[in-house]
Design a protein around this motif. Structure first.
Motif, PDB file in Angstrom:
ATOM      1  N   ALA A  13      19.264   0.239  13.025  1.00 34.00           N
ATOM      2  CA  ALA A  13      19.733   1.463  12.387  1.00 34.00           C
ATOM      3  C   ALA A  13      20.965   1.943  13.109  1.00 34.00           C
ATOM      4  CB  ALA A  13      18.625   2.512  12.391  1.00 34.00           C
TER       5      ALA A  13
ATOM      6  N   THR B 256      17.574  -3.768   4.836  1.00 29.89           N
ATOM      7  CA  THR B 256      17.707  -4.954   5.695  1.00 29.89           C
ATOM      8  C   THR B 256      16.746  -4.874   6.859  1.00 29.89           C
ATOM      9  OG1 THR B 256      20.040  -5.189   5.042  1.00 29.89           O
ATOM     10  CG2 THR B 256      19.344  -6.255   7.114  1.00 29.89           C
TER      11      THR B 256
ATOM     12  N   ASP C  57      21.232  -1.267   7.032  1.00 28.48           N
ATOM     13  CA  ASP C  57      20.544  -0.404   6.095  1.00 28.48           C
ATOM     14  C   ASP C  57      19.093  -0.633   6.218  1.00 28.48           C
ATOM     15  OD1 ASP C  57      19.819  -2.866   4.837  1.00 28.48           O
ATOM     16  OD2 ASP C  57      21.459  -2.663   3.378  1.00 28.48           O
ATOM     17  N   GLN C  58      18.446   0.284   5.633  1.00 30.86           N
ATOM     18  CA  GLN C  58      16.961   0.306   5.783  1.00 30.86           C
ATOM     19  C   GLN C  58      16.365  -0.877   5.130  1.00 30.86           C
ATOM     20  OE1 GLN C  58      15.322   2.540   7.722  1.00 30.86           O
ATOM     21  NE2 GLN C  58      13.470   1.302   7.378  1.00 30.86           N
TER      22      GLN C  58
END
Length: 619
Positions: A280, A288, A285-286
């Protein structure tokens, strides 16, 4: 002048007066009086023994009964038997009375039974046995023969008492032997049972020995196996200890691995968070991030799975380590137990060997015991067989035989009959000589008128011999009647007996005639001397072999011994051929004396000496 005429002339001279007749008859009666009276007095003196006075002194105090028996006084028993037997005229008196009576000739001898007589007889059953005594006291001043009779009597009493004592002792001994035999029978039975038991024990010991040998061999093998087990157990314990140590190290490593894996597993959430934070921060991104985390989840799962497996393995390793430790402890205990077992097995093997050896010794001892008990059994059986099995009656008979083992059976080729008949030949022979000798005191040996007239010397000699010979024959016939009829002496051959007596008389007449013809009154005296010599050498009482040597030699020469022997043969039924030899000897004396007398008469018819003219010295 012929012989009968000369004999008749001499008889006329002898009976010419009353006094001469009386003198002739008295001299003819001399042999009858001498021989008859003596033999009558001694016809059977033994039958008169019950009239012989004997003092019996009993001082015996007796003995108390032994073993609960009754008191006994053997002296009184003996005295009662003697008095009842009446062999002598017994007088039971005190010692003082007996002594006084013996000195005063009231008793011929004294027999004393002392105070300890019974006690001495009873001493045979003690440890201090002694002989009992009887005392005989005699007085030869009373009678020498009475003393001799007393000695024979006390010897018979001693023998009788000895037989009684021996009988009682033998009875007791035989009873004891019978009891011993009964005990031996019981002992033999017990010995037989003992021998059987010993045989069974020996057989059992033999079997026990075989078993002990097997036990010893087995325990020896067991001891060897236990020794191997102990050695292996020790090695096992050592290996188990090593395995336990290795397993303990493995468990420690496993624990560390498990802890690490556990820590890793526990750290996974933080790692996810750290990864997510870093991603993060990097602007990932979340999605991923989620994708990455999603890809990491299988790894986490694998780690957790692997952690679970690791923890499982660690648990197993821990269990293995714990089991290995237990195995090691058990192996150590096993090793210790195996060693103890090995030591015990060795001790057992040693004990079994000792047991085997001990049983072997026992077996040998039992064999010896079996042989010994067998020998004992056989010996007792032999002992029982050696002792006769007798009843009371048999033992009584045996006791009687032991007390008097020899029975005397006497036999005689010839037998006189009694004491007087035994002396008759001697006193008849002696009486014949005395009778002829006495006749020559009044009968003229030869007729001097016939000698002066130069008659035939042979006729003169025969006349001088036949005159006393005929008178002597009368004497012998009278004496024979006294012996055979008056005294009743048995005679096996009376005719032969009388013949010997007649031959003896005429032989004596010839001998004394010859002595008178040659020596006159001196010859008459020598006739007396010859009588004395023949009195001691004829063997009429004691056997002639007891005579001194010179006198024994005369026995074989002088005629009276042959007269005695010939009369014995005829009276007692002896050897008649021997009597014939005796008669030949007497005939030789007869002929020799007559020849010698005839020679003397012949000399007198041719020569006269001063001695022929001198008067006789003895009338």
């Amino acid at each position: 002048m012929k012989v009968p005429q000369m004999i008749a002339a001499e008889f006329r001279r002898l009976t010419s007066t009353r006094m001469s007749v009386i003198a002739l008859l008295a001299l003819i009666a001399v042999p009858v009086l001498y021989g008859g009276l003596y033999l009558w007095a001694n016809q059977d003196p033994y039958a008169k023994f019950p009239e012989v006075p004997v003092a019996l002194v009993v001082e015996d105090e007796g003995t108390p009964g032994s073993d609960g028996g009754a008191p006994r006084n053997v002296g009184d028993e003996v005295a009662d038997e003697l008095i009842a037997d009446q062999a002598f005229d017994w007088h039971r008196t005190t010692a003082a009375e007996a002594q006084a009576g013996l000195e005063a000739s009231d008793y011929d001898f004294v027999i004393t039974i002392p105070a300890d007589f019974s006690d001495a007889l009873a001493s045979v059953s003690t440890d201090a046995p002694r002989q009992a005594e009887l005392t005989l006291e005699t007085n030869d001043a009373n009678s020498y023969l009475a003393g001799t009779i007393g000695k024979q009597a006390i010897e018979q009493i001693r023998t009788t008492i000895a037989q009684t004592v021996n009988r009682e002792a033998a009875s007791m001994l035989l009873g004891s032997i019978s009891t011993i035999r009964g005990n031996l029978v019981e002992a033999a039975d017990g010995a037989a049972q003992l021998a059987d038991g010993a045989t069974q024990a020996a057989d059992g010991a033999s079997r026990l020995g075989a078993g002990a040998t097997q036990l010893a061999d087995g325990t020896a093998q067991l001891a060897a196996g236990n020794e191997q087990l102990a050695t292996g157990s020790a090695e096992l314990a050592e290996g188990a200890q090593q395995v336990a140590a290795g397993n303990a190290q493995l468990a420690a490593s496993a624990d560390r691995v498990g802890s690490a894996v556990g820590d890793a597993t526990a750290a996974l959430p933080q790692v996810r968070a750290d990864i997510a934070a870093r991603l993060a921060a990097q602007g990932v991104d979340q999605a991923t991030i989620d994708d990455v985390l999603a890809r990491l989840d299988p790894l986490g799962d694998d780690i957790e799975t692997g952690n679970a497996r690791v923890q499982q393995v660690v648990g197993q390793i821990d269990q293995l380590a714990a089991g290995s430790a237990q195995v090691a402890d058990g192996s150590a205990q096993l090793a210790a137990g195996a060693r103890t077992a090995a030591d015990g097995a060795a001790s057992a093997a040693s004990g079994a060997g000792a047991l085997r050896d001990g049983i072997g010794t026992l077996e040998g001892g039992l064999d010896t015991l079996r042989d010994g008990t067998g020998t004992l059994r056989d010996g007792l059986d032999d002992g029982v067989a050696a002792i006769p099995d007798s009843d009371q009656a048999t033992r009584d008979a045996q006791a009687d035989t032991i007390s008097d083992p020899i029975a005397l059976h006497t036999s005689a080729l010839t037998q006189a009959g009694n004491y007087g008949a035994g002396l008759a030949p001697f006193f008849a022979a002696l009486a014949g000589w005395i009778g002829i000798y006495a006749l020559f005191l009044i009968v003229k040996p030869i007729s001097r008128r016939a000698v002066t007239a130069l008659h035939s010397p042979i006729r003169v000699t025969l006349a001088g011999w036949l005159t006393p010979g005929l008178l002597g024959a009368v004497q012998m016939v009278m004496l024979f009647v006294v012996l055979a009829v008056t005294l009743g002496f048995p005679m096996a051959n009376p005719v032969g007996t009388l013949g010997v007596m007649l031959l003896a008389s005429v032989t004596y007449a010839a001998i004394i005639l010859a002595l008178n013809v040659w020596l006159g009154s001196v010859g008459q005296f020598l006739g007396l001397v010859l009588m004395v010599l023949q009195l001691v050498t004829a063997g009429g009482t004691f056997p002639w072999q007891t005579l001194p040597t010179p006198l024994a030699a005369l026995h074989h020469v002088l005629p009276m011994g042959y007269v005695v022997d010939a009369m014995r043969q005829f009276m007692y039924g002896g050897d008649l051929s021997r009597a014939g030899v005796d008669a030949l000897v007497l005939l030789a004396w007869l002929v020799g004396a007559l020849v010698l007398a005839a020679v003397g008469v012949t000399r007198m018819t041719h020569y006269r000496t001063l001695r022929d003219l001198q008067p006789s010295l003895i009338g």
